[in-house]
Structure formats: structure tokens, C-alpha cells
Motif scaffolding. Sequence first.
Motif, short mmCIF file in Angstrom:
data_model
loop_
_atom_site.label_atom_id
_atom_site.label_comp_id
_atom_site.label_asym_id
_atom_site.label_seq_id
_atom_site.Cartn_x
_atom_site.Cartn_y
_atom_site.Cartn_z
N ILE A 5 0.86 -1.18 0.00
CA ILE A 5 0.00 0.00 0.00
C ILE A 5 0.90 1.23 0.00
N ASN A 6 0.86 1.99 -1.07
CA ASN A 6 1.68 3.19 -1.19
C ASN A 6 0.92 4.41 -0.69
N ASN A 7 1.61 5.25 0.05
CA ASN A 7 1.03 6.52 0.48
C ASN A 7 1.24 7.54 -0.63
N GLY A 8 0.17 7.85 -1.33
CA GLY A 8 0.25 8.87 -2.36
C GLY A 8 -0.05 10.23 -1.75
N SER A 9 -0.99 10.92 -2.32
CA SER A 9 -1.42 12.23 -1.82
C SER A 9 -2.47 12.74 -2.78
N ILE A 10 -3.32 13.65 -2.33
CA ILE A 10 -4.19 14.29 -3.31
C ILE A 10 -3.37 15.11 -4.31
N SER A 11 -2.09 15.37 -3.96
CA SER A 11 -1.19 16.02 -4.92
C SER A 11 -0.82 15.09 -6.08
N ALA A 12 -1.19 13.80 -5.97
CA ALA A 12 -1.04 12.90 -7.11
C ALA A 12 -2.10 13.18 -8.17
N HIS A 13 -3.08 14.03 -7.83
CA HIS A 13 -4.15 14.39 -8.75
C HIS A 13 -4.15 15.87 -9.07
N SER A 14 -3.89 16.69 -8.06
CA SER A 14 -3.99 18.14 -8.24
C SER A 14 -2.92 18.83 -7.40
N PRO A 15 -2.10 19.71 -7.99
CA PRO A 15 -1.01 20.31 -7.24
C PRO A 15 -1.46 21.47 -6.37
N ARG A 16 -0.68 21.70 -5.32
CA ARG A 16 -0.74 22.98 -4.62
C ARG A 16 0.24 23.93 -5.30
N PRO A 17 0.08 25.24 -5.09
CA PRO A 17 1.00 26.19 -5.72
C PRO A 17 2.44 25.97 -5.27
N ASN A 18 3.36 26.07 -6.22
CA ASN A 18 4.81 26.08 -5.95
C ASN A 18 5.30 24.78 -5.29
N THR A 19 4.79 23.63 -5.77
CA THR A 19 5.18 22.34 -5.19
C THR A 19 5.58 21.36 -6.28
N ILE A 20 6.40 21.79 -7.22
CA ILE A 20 6.69 20.96 -8.40
C ILE A 20 7.37 19.65 -8.01
N ALA A 21 8.28 19.66 -7.07
CA ALA A 21 9.00 18.44 -6.71
C ALA A 21 8.07 17.46 -6.00
N TYR A 22 7.35 17.94 -5.00
CA TYR A 22 6.42 17.08 -4.26
C TYR A 22 5.35 16.52 -5.20
N THR A 23 4.78 17.39 -6.04
CA THR A 23 3.72 16.96 -6.95
C THR A 23 4.24 15.93 -7.95
N ALA A 24 5.44 16.16 -8.48
CA ALA A 24 6.01 15.22 -9.45
C ALA A 24 6.23 13.85 -8.82
N THR A 25 6.73 13.82 -7.58
CA THR A 25 6.97 12.53 -6.95
C THR A 25 5.67 11.80 -6.65
N LYS A 26 4.64 12.53 -6.26
CA LYS A 26 3.38 11.86 -5.93
C LYS A 26 2.67 11.36 -7.19
N HIS A 27 2.79 12.08 -8.29
CA HIS A 27 2.29 11.54 -9.56
C HIS A 27 3.07 10.27 -9.92
N ALA A 28 4.35 10.27 -9.67
CA ALA A 28 5.17 9.10 -9.99
C ALA A 28 4.82 7.91 -9.11
N VAL A 29 4.44 8.16 -7.86
CA VAL A 29 4.00 7.06 -6.99
C VAL A 29 2.79 6.37 -7.59
N THR A 30 1.89 7.12 -8.21
CA THR A 30 0.75 6.51 -8.88
C THR A 30 1.21 5.58 -9.99
N GLY A 31 2.23 5.97 -10.71
CA GLY A 31 2.78 5.10 -11.75
C GLY A 31 3.37 3.83 -11.17
N ILE A 32 4.06 3.95 -10.04
CA ILE A 32 4.60 2.77 -9.37
C ILE A 32 3.46 1.85 -8.93
#
Length: 252
Positions: A140-167
Amino acid sequence: MSASKKFAAVTGAGSGIGRATAIALAAAGFTVALIGRREEPLLETRETISVAGGEAHVSGADVTNESSVESAFSRIAERFGRLDVLFNNAGRNAGAVPLDDYTLDFWNDVVATNLTGVFLCARAAWRLMKQQTPQGGRIINNGSISAHSPRPNTIAYTATKHAVTGITRSLALDGRPYNIACSQIDIGNAATPLTERMTLGVLQADGSMAPEARIDVTHVANAIVQMASLPLEANVLNMTIMATAMPFVGRG
């Protein structure tokens, strides 16, 4: 060893969502391996579990370090003999940083923890689940709602959480021949020390600052226990659990 005995590992088990989930898994009858970098918080989690009558063992590791992760899961294999569930939880918040202020070191640090750490722990658990008898298990991977929609100025966090969805999706596919299920839980504003700032106000997409609702972390932990307790023939591929009133669905 009882055939009905279940074993789980939780990364980032020394605080927040990881600690709450480890406690909830132990209460549900799992024996839990507590994984994290700092021993003292892990010992505190173990003590809480022990007082409640559960069983947990500390297995310290830095999830960004390959040899450290491999050593931790080797200890789990030696102690438990198998692993039924991994809650791949360890990660870091990156805050709001404008892109032109990013340094490569900052980017690499976020990626190492939130993405490479997830990969290393999933790989170690996968190897154990594939070779054990009976074969299989659940990640069970801990993603984030940032895996769907970013918060402002969070490119690194958002990119990693989108990538967790791919994993998650790749493991869910590749695990079929080995009875390994993979799930992702996307969490919005669990009440932990990391989200305390949200009660005071955080940056919104329209540039304003506004406080956000949070939910008790035990609701998140209980949801993970529900996912972990399913038979391997069933899988919750994705679950979103969030504060009902947080600004995620809809526009501001």
C-alpha cells in the motif's frame, strides 16, 4: 508459526500517519515491523503498541539508502519468516518553493525520499512476497491528493506523488502472477504535526491564504487497515480519504 498470523511493515512509523497506522494494524492483529531513520520515535510507537497488547519490532532504516533498506527487510524475513503487508509511507513535505528558487540538491532530496524510497521498499517487499510460501502479499503506497492536483509552488512534491501513482499501477499489473496486490491511498489533510500550519492558513491556487479543514489521523489509519485486511483476490486500487471541507473538489 500460525498460518493465520499476519505480518506488516510500516515505513515512517515513528510519527504521524505511519505511527497511527502501525498502532491500528497491531490492534487489528498484525505483528508490525516499524521502519524509520530515528530509533527513539520508533521505540515510542512500539511502546504504545505493547501497552495495548500488540506486538511490534523496530527495524531502523533510511529509505533513501539501498543497503539500509535491504538490511531492514532481511531482518524482517529472519524475524517474521514472511511479510503480508507493506505500508510504503515514508516521505517528506517540500513546502511551497517558487521554481526559480529550487536548487538541484533540494529537488534530489525530495525525489530520493518520496520516490526512490518508495521504489526501494517496494522492491525489497516484492522480493520477499514473491519467494515466500504461501506466495503473495499487499503493498500500500502513500500517495497524496497532490497525485491528482497540485498545490501552488510544489513541483517536486507533486512530481513525486504523480510518480508514486505510476509505481502503484505498475506493481498492481506486474504482481498478478505472484498474488501480490498493490494499492494507493491519497490522503488530504490528516491532522498531524506536519499539517498544523493549515489551521492558520496556507497558500491557495488563487493566491490567497486560507485555513483548511483536517481530519483525525485515526480515520486514515483505519482506512489503511481496511485495505490491508482484504483477501488478496480483492484490491482497492486507489482510495482518497480527505477532510470533507478541504478545497480539493471544485474551484476555491
